[in-house]
Design a protein around this motif. Structure first.
Motif, PDB file in Angstrom:
ATOM      1  N   LYS A   4       0.831  -1.211   0.000  1.00  0.00           N
ATOM      2  CA  LYS A   4       0.000   0.000   0.000  1.00  0.00           C
ATOM      3  C   LYS A   4       0.865   1.260   0.000  1.00  0.00           C
ATOM      4  CE  LYS A   4      -3.855  -2.335   0.172  1.00  0.00           C
ATOM      5  NZ  LYS A   4      -4.718  -2.432  -1.023  1.00  0.00           N
ATOM      6  N   TYR A   7       2.197   1.745  -3.407  1.00  0.00           N
ATOM      7  CA  TYR A   7       1.111   2.151  -4.310  1.00  0.00           C
ATOM      8  C   TYR A   7       0.788   3.633  -4.144  1.00  0.00           C
ATOM      9  CZ  TYR A   7      -3.194   1.893  -7.016  1.00  0.00           C
ATOM     10  OH  TYR A   7      -4.176   2.101  -7.975  1.00  0.00           O
ATOM     11  N   GLN A   8       0.899   4.154  -2.937  1.00  0.00           N
ATOM     12  CA  GLN A   8       0.675   5.587  -2.726  1.00  0.00           C
ATOM     13  C   GLN A   8       1.661   6.420  -3.550  1.00  0.00           C
ATOM     14  OE1 GLN A   8      -1.830   7.061  -0.984  1.00  0.00           O
ATOM     15  NE2 GLN A   8      -2.623   4.991  -0.660  1.00  0.00           N
ATOM     16  N   LYS A  11       0.790   6.248  -7.281  1.00  0.00           N
ATOM     17  CA  LYS A  11      -0.337   7.135  -7.604  1.00  0.00           C
ATOM     18  C   LYS A  11       0.126   8.577  -7.795  1.00  0.00           C
ATOM     19  CE  LYS A  11      -3.056   6.059  -4.148  1.00  0.00           C
ATOM     20  NZ  LYS A  11      -4.256   6.066  -3.261  1.00  0.00           N
ATOM     21  N   LYS A  12       1.087   9.005  -7.004  1.00  0.00           N
ATOM     22  CA  LYS A  12       1.625  10.364  -7.167  1.00  0.00           C
ATOM     23  C   LYS A  12       2.419  10.473  -8.471  1.00  0.00           C
ATOM     24  CE  LYS A  12       1.998  11.476  -2.221  1.00  0.00           C
ATOM     25  NZ  LYS A  12       2.933  11.813  -1.117  1.00  0.00           N
ATOM     26  N   LYS A  15       0.335  10.697 -11.812  1.00  0.00           N
ATOM     27  CA  LYS A  15      -0.257  12.009 -12.104  1.00  0.00           C
ATOM     28  C   LYS A  15       0.754  12.910 -12.822  1.00  0.00           C
ATOM     29  CE  LYS A  15      -3.477  11.946  -8.198  1.00  0.00           C
ATOM     30  NZ  LYS A  15      -4.694  11.733  -9.017  1.00  0.00           N
ATOM     31  N   LYS A  74      -7.419   3.444 -13.070  1.00  0.00           N
ATOM     32  CA  LYS A  74      -7.711   3.232 -11.643  1.00  0.00           C
ATOM     33  C   LYS A  74      -6.650   3.894 -10.774  1.00  0.00           C
ATOM     34  CE  LYS A  74     -10.480  -0.961 -11.147  1.00  0.00           C
ATOM     35  NZ  LYS A  74     -10.516  -2.333 -10.551  1.00  0.00           N
ATOM     36  N   CYS A  75      -5.407   3.683 -11.177  1.00  0.00           N
ATOM     37  CA  CYS A  75      -4.306   4.283 -10.423  1.00  0.00           C
ATOM     38  C   CYS A  75      -4.378   5.799 -10.500  1.00  0.00           C
ATOM     39  CB  CYS A  75      -2.981   3.772 -10.989  1.00  0.00           C
ATOM     40  SG  CYS A  75      -1.539   4.269 -10.050  1.00  0.00           S
ATOM     41  N   THR A  77      -6.985   7.683 -10.902  1.00  0.00           N
ATOM     42  CA  THR A  77      -8.127   8.203 -10.142  1.00  0.00           C
ATOM     43  C   THR A  77      -8.093   7.750  -8.679  1.00  0.00           C
ATOM     44  OG1 THR A  77      -9.497   6.346 -10.907  1.00  0.00           O
ATOM     45  CG2 THR A  77      -9.599   8.395 -12.172  1.00  0.00           C
ATOM     46  N   GLU A  78      -6.963   7.164  -8.273  1.00  0.00           N
ATOM     47  CA  GLU A  78      -6.697   6.772  -6.891  1.00  0.00           C
ATOM     48  C   GLU A  78      -7.581   5.646  -6.384  1.00  0.00           C
ATOM     49  OE1 GLU A  78      -5.863   9.795  -4.093  1.00  0.00           O
ATOM     50  OE2 GLU A  78      -4.991  11.162  -5.550  1.00  0.00           O
ATOM     51  N   GLU A  79      -8.087   4.825  -7.324  1.00  0.00           N
ATOM     52  CA  GLU A  79      -8.728   3.579  -6.906  1.00  0.00           C
ATOM     53  C   GLU A  79      -7.639   2.564  -6.600  1.00  0.00           C
ATOM     54  OE1 GLU A  79     -12.130   2.160  -9.245  1.00  0.00           O
ATOM     55  OE2 GLU A  79     -11.946   4.011 -10.414  1.00  0.00           O
ATOM     56  N   ASP A  80      -7.966   1.564  -5.819  1.00  0.00           N
ATOM     57  CA  ASP A  80      -6.961   0.572  -5.438  1.00  0.00           C
ATOM     58  C   ASP A  80      -6.798  -0.472  -6.545  1.00  0.00           C
ATOM     59  OD1 ASP A  80      -5.150  -1.010  -4.206  1.00  0.00           O
ATOM     60  OD2 ASP A  80      -6.462  -1.674  -2.580  1.00  0.00           O
TER      61      ASP A  80
END
Length: 218
Positions: A4, A7-8, A11-12, A15, A74-75, A77-80
């Motif tokens: 997790k 993954y955070q 996600k950054k 973008k 998904k990534c 839009t910050e979905e898991d």
């Protein structure tokens, strides 16, 4: 799956990547005004993102191209989607590489601080042809079928590759991927580089007439 925490960071990083995606960029760079500009043409595409951050979509999931596209979205839009990703090598690579992408991948926002160098004669030459970065990390670009593609993110100073990495970005223009003519001016070191910098564009580069109009008036 990836952790997790990793993954955070992914996600950054995605973008930052997505802000430049689906366009081809022409980057002109040189040490000083007396030198003729070197040229790098690079397409930024979705397919090149995962490798940059040290992970990939899990092959065992046997996803279709459209399903892989949905993982990217998904990534974004910050979905898991962490359960659909696996490490390319080691888990710690994702943390290192994602931080470099976050800090250095946007060559427009970081144009003033980025320096570039060719890797000929260095150990990195086996991995990529051009390095672009600063003391905060390096994005390595490799010559692929579609152009100079961002291939790797390394947590090292550009000056560790070449101490004389002094080429700086003077101009960036771009176009939608697959289009013929460049239609957007993304960065210019100064309006003083015009009009002479236009003469340094390769003859096979075409652009819309209005592209440089504002700078030509100054």
């Amino acid at each position: 799956m990836i952790s997790k925490d990793n993954y955070q960071l992914v996600k950054k990083a995605i973008k930052i990547h997505n802000n430049l995606k689906d366009r081809t960029y022409l980057i002109l760079y040189k040490v000083n005004s007396k030198q003729k500009a070197k040229i790098m043409e690079t397409p930024i595409l979705e397919e090149n993102f995962w490798h940059l951050v040290g992970c990939k979509i899990d092959d065992s999931k046997k996803l279709t191209p459209e399903q892989k596209r949905q993982v990217y979205l998904k990534c974004l839009t910050e979905e898991d989607a962490s359960d659909l990703l696996v490490y390319t090598r080691q888990s710690q690579d994702v943390s290192k590489k994602a931080h470099v992408v976050i800090n250095m991948f946007d060559f427009i926002a970081n144009a003033k601080s980025i320096r570039l160098c060719h890797t000929d004669g260095t150990p990195e030459a086996a991995m990529f042809k051009v390095g672009a970065g600063s003391n905060n990390g390096v994005i390595g670009y490799s010559n692929e079928d579609k152009g100079m593609t961002p291939k790797t993110a390394q947590q090292k100073s550009i000056y560790k590759i070449k101490a004389e990495a002094n080429d700086k970005i003077v101009l960036i223009i771009s176009k939608p991927y697959g289009h013929t003519k460049y239609n957007r001016l993304d960065y210019a070191l100064s309006h003083k580089i015009f009009p002479s910098i236009i003469d340094e564009l390769p003859n096979d580069i075409t652009y819309e007439e209005k592209l440089f109009n504002e700078n030509m008036k100054k």
